[in-house]
Design an enzyme around this catalytic site. Structure first.
Site, short mmCIF file in Angstrom:
data_model
loop_
_atom_site.label_atom_id
_atom_site.label_comp_id
_atom_site.label_asym_id
_atom_site.label_seq_id
_atom_site.Cartn_x
_atom_site.Cartn_y
_atom_site.Cartn_z
CB CYS A 2 -15.73 -17.69 26.24
SG CYS A 2 -16.60 -19.07 26.48
NE ARG A 27 -12.32 -13.07 31.37
CZ ARG A 27 -13.76 -12.89 31.20
NH1 ARG A 27 -14.50 -13.58 30.51
NH2 ARG A 27 -14.09 -11.44 31.67
CD1 TRP A 75 -14.38 -23.50 31.43
CD2 TRP A 75 -16.64 -23.30 31.37
NE1 TRP A 75 -14.88 -24.12 32.60
CE2 TRP A 75 -16.35 -23.76 32.60
CE3 TRP A 75 -17.88 -22.79 31.08
CZ2 TRP A 75 -17.25 -24.21 33.36
CZ3 TRP A 75 -18.83 -23.19 32.24
CH2 TRP A 75 -18.64 -24.11 33.37
CG ASN A 99 -17.95 -14.43 27.35
OD1 ASN A 99 -18.36 -15.59 28.00
ND2 ASN A 99 -17.44 -13.54 28.32
N GLY A 100 -20.81 -16.09 26.33
CA GLY A 100 -22.25 -15.98 26.79
C GLY A 100 -23.32 -17.08 26.27
CD GLU A 484 -12.75 -19.31 50.58
OE1 GLU A 484 -13.96 -19.86 50.36
OE2 GLU A 484 -11.91 -19.13 49.73
CE LYS A 488 -10.14 -20.87 47.21
NZ LYS A 488 -11.10 -19.96 47.52
CD GLU A 491 -12.58 -22.94 44.64
OE1 GLU A 491 -13.30 -22.37 43.80
OE2 GLU A 491 -11.78 -22.57 45.40
CG HIS A 507 -26.49 -32.71 65.19
ND1 HIS A 507 -27.38 -33.21 65.90
CD2 HIS A 507 -26.16 -31.43 65.76
CE1 HIS A 507 -27.46 -32.54 67.03
NE2 HIS A 507 -26.64 -31.38 66.70
CE LYS A 606 -10.68 -14.85 39.87
NZ LYS A 606 -10.27 -15.54 41.09
#
Ligand code: G6P
Length: 611
Positions: A2, A27, A75, A99-100, A484, A488, A491, A507, A606
């Protein structure tokens, strides 16, 4: 994750708060709100679900003018995104942004209800507001109320608090979640992250866990939660506000992709000892004795940083011959992992605040391991916990999908491998000198790849924009890059993608391949080349649309791939810093063509400061 902003001064607080919140949008958030001390003497709150524009509309419909206030982008963690769950939360004379996560929220809620409180939202934050309000006997000032309430809370928080009764004051406190104070002339600020404050001041103080502060227009007073005064000099942050803006690019992510040569240069600056073929010890922060005595390296990280850590294992094992393992921080925590003296734990984290990484690092440190942080945000929680920090100097990264921080992390784990290798006599001086020299030239080669492949990659992305799945294959150091590349794409474009060690293709993933599937094969001229080409042929035989990332001028690859993306020939350990670039661009263009929210993809944040 947040965003918090607080202001005390002479300006219109709502305007300053919304402006600060906008700089924290990266964020990730689902709703926003402000609380302002109105001239009426009351604290007035405006909140809205959605983007900040909605909050601005609410403020246009019902303006609130005042010179002191707190703001928040939320968030969701407790309770779905809704106006009633948005911050600030109010109880009696108190308004709070937070925030938390409060761990003992269930017990607190029951206790509050049994004492007659009416709880309007599903959030843990509202409970904090009630707890502070409950402490509000007439003789107690706001900081005393906050202090008393916080002593009953367990969990992670950064909070900012206003009281109807004390108009010129914002009280803040922190435990585990980030909070920075900004010192102006006749005005003071607080925020959960630096960019919110850059246009207003460069003089900042980082609050530590277990500390609180009282902000008035003229002063900042820091104490511990126990009430002990704390003296701390401000630091000057030299990031320019422009660095945190898009600089003409359509999205922050694209800007940050193209910033990579500069970011790498900054990260390498002052670290390479080109004469001695070495890395300067002062930059790593560990002692020569540490380098020689460690028996194992354990890399801890989450998300993209975990992929950099995977590359780190290859570097450290091959250059320094130290047994190395890589752990997902969330899987390391709490399982009673065998760790202790003799282990060097390297916590890799862009933000330095990811809760799982922070907690895992703390656990390892408590068990007696030496802790080295690789982080981008100066003074963040993991560096503060660590015995030493080897910063990436990528500058602020705004796009939620990490790009420049990833490549600078790769550079740091490579430099760490080099530094260890030299001290453990496993890396001959000539080989180290060659690598150091090659690293120094890498920013220029990155530029060449970005500029040279941008249009081609955009065309390939246009061609595959409707593909529902994609596969990324790589071996050795290019295996983390395959992971990666897939991450990407997932996301930001919401395309299902798998990154696989190329040798594992047969496999399982080979069963997925058909004529609609783009398969990226990372096949530069390295020691895995022949085997990678074997995998490429296998994919082609199943009619996959093969996109190869290979060494410039490689006609053998050109002959077998549908599309060829070329990167310059470099020493093997350096290829990942080049092969990842077209994969970042590919994910970006697929997302842009699809019209997704590139910089703030749905459901992602983020900085993940919850478990
Ligand atoms: C979030 C971000 C990712 C990042 C991960 C780890 O998921 O969206 O981009 O890689 O957290 O973050 P850290 O700050 O610890 O590197």
């Amino acid at each position: 994750m947040c965003g918090i902003v607080g202001y005390v001064g002479e300006e219109d607080a709502a305007r300053v708060l919304v402006d600060g919140l906008r700089r924290l949008e990266y964020r990730g958030y689902d709703s926003a709100g402000v609380a302002v001390h109105a001239p009426s003497g009351r604290v007035e709150v405006r909140r809205a679900v959605g983007k900040l524009r909605e909050l601005e509309r609410a403020l246009e419909a019902a303006p609130v003018h005042g010179k002191v206030g707190i703001g928040h982008t939320r968030w969701a963690t407790h309770g779905r995104p809704s106006e009633v769950n948005a911050h600030p939360h109010v109880a009696g004379h108190i308004a709070v942004v937070h925030n938390g996560i409060i761990e003992n929220h269930l017990a607190l809620k029951q206790a509050l209800i049994s004492r007659g409180a009416t709880i309007a939202s599903d959030t843990d934050t509202e409970l904090v507001a009630h707890m502070i309000a409950e402490e509000g006997a007439e003789d107690a000032d706001l900081e005393t109320c906050v202090r008393r309430a916080l002593n009953k809370l367990e969990g992670a928080y950064a909070i900012a608090v206003l009281s109807d009764r004390e108009p010129g004051k914002v009280v803040v406190a922190k435990s585990s979640s980030p909070l920075v104070l900004g010192l102006g002339e006749g005005e003071m600020f607080c925020a959960s992250d630096i960019p919110a404050l850059l246009p207003y001041t460069r003089r900042m103080i980082f609050l530590e866990d277990g500390e609180m502060a009282v902000l008035t227009a003229q002063s900042v007073e820091i104490t511990t939660l126990a009430g002990e005064p704390v003296e701390r000099d401000p630091v000057t942050i030299d990031w320019s506000p422009v660095m945190a803006e898009k600089a003409g690019y359509k999205h922050f992510m694209l800007k940050e992709i193209f910033e990579q040569p500069r970011a790498l240069e900054d990260t390498l600056r002052g670290r390479l000892d080109r004469e001695a073929g070495d890395i300067h010890s002062s930059e790593i922060g560990l002692s020569e004795e540490d380098a020689r005595s460690i028996q194992r390296v354990v890399l801890l990280a989450c998300g993209t940083s975990h992929h950099a850590a995977l590359a780190g294992r290859y570097y450290i094992e091959s250059l320094a011959r130290v047994p190395t393992v890589v752990e997902l921080a969330s899987e390391f925590r709490g399982r009673g992992a065998v760790i202790g003296e003799g282990d060097l734990v390297v916590a890799v984290s862009q933000s330095g605040e990811t809760l799982d990484t922070l907690m895992a690092a703390r656990e390892a440190k408590q068990a007696g391991a030496k802790l080295l942080a690789i982080a981008n945000v100066i003074g963040s929680a993991i560096p503060r916990l660590a015995d030493a920090t080897f910063y990436t100097h990528a500058g602020p990264e705004i796009g939620v999908a990490s790009t420049k921080c990833f490549t600078t992390q790769l550079a740091n784990v490579l430099m760490l491998g080099l530094w260890l290798g030299r001290r453990r006599n496993t890396l001959p001086e000539e080989r180290a000198a060659e690598l150091v020299e090659a690293l120094a030239h890498l920013p220029q080669q990155m530029e060449q790849v970005l500029v040279g492949t941008r249009q081609l990659v955009a065309n390939i992305a246009r061609h595959h924009v409707e593909a529902r799945d994609a596969l990324f294959l790589g071996r050795g150091l290019n295996f983390p890059i395959a992971l990666e590349g897939a991450l990407k794409l997932k996301e930001i474009s919401y395309v299902h993608a798998e990154g696989y060690a190329a040798g594992e293709m047969k496999h399982g993933p080979i069963a997925l391949i058909d004529g609609h599937m783009p398969v990226f094969v990372l096949a530069p001229r390295d020691s895995s080349f022949e085997r990678s080409i074997g995998n490429l042929e296998e994919a082609r035989a199943r009619e996959a649309q093969v996109v190869a990332v290979a060494t410039e001028g490689d006609e053998a690859v050109r002959a077998v791939a549908d599309d060829l993306i070329e990167v310059p020939a470099v020493l093997e350990p350096l290829y990942p810093l080049l092969t990842v670039l077209p994969l970042q661009l590919y994910a970006y263009y697929v997302a842009d063509f699809k019209g997704t929210d590139v910089d703030q993809p749905r459901n992602l944040a983020k900085t993940v400061t919850v478990e």
